[in-house]
Design an enzyme around this catalytic site. Sequence first.
Site: not given
Length: 280
Positions: A85, A89, A126, A153, A179
């Site tokens: 978590t 990730k 996920d 993540g 990102r």
Amino acid sequence: MTAPTAGRGTAEGAPAVPAIQGTTRLYAVLGDPVAQVQAPALMNPVLAGLGIDAVVVPVHARPEDLEPVVRGLQRIVNLDGMFVTVPHKAAVRRLADWCSASVDIVGSANVLRREADGRWHAENFDGSGFVTGLVGAGHDLRGRRVVLVGTGGAGSAVAAAILAAGADRLGLYDTDTARLTALAARLDAYWPGRVDALDGPRPDGADLVVNATPLGLRPDDPLPFPLQGLAPHCVVADIVMKPRETRLLREAAARGHRIHHGIHMLEGQLASYRAFFGLR
């Protein structure tokens, strides 16, 4: 796996819990922090109810200690895997020996399986768990416009699964522009022309808006995006699992929006976890 002879806490009306013994297999939930994790409370009664001699335990690892912790867990013979978590990730992917195609697409993993030879096999459920929970609640993604805030993540995995489920357009926003740009480029390679990198958390015009940031874990957190201007039919979803009713969901419900709780993402992953780890 060896089944326990009896579970604890099996009084009428009480959930079954595992009877930990010398044969018990271990699964870790790796995060920083871990006080909010729901996997142990959700999965341990399931394991006990199925007669599976295994237990899920939280492991608090700070980012600077991630690699030695993961390598140490890799050497525990009766540890079969871990759930990962926030905020690990993306980083844990680099410590895996083998990654699935979905992990390569989204750039993160939320589960590692320890193989017989000790190598880590990384996977990410996920996204599929989020979509399973969303569809189970009656929210069809086909042809919809979705805005997702947070491309870490979990957010990356949810973004890919939303596109795979048929969303027409997906707007992404993150304060980490590098990102954000990297994820948008990876997704555009698989779903060209359907992904937009946004320059602000503006979900106006969306049919569904998703909070995939950690904002909401603490009661004094600000909202991840403004609620003003949302269309009345817009569904507001959160992937934060604890608290169940985040400030975002409370305020969205007060404005008349349908809301979708974070716990549904974990519930939607249970069957995938069982298959991945061979828990039968």
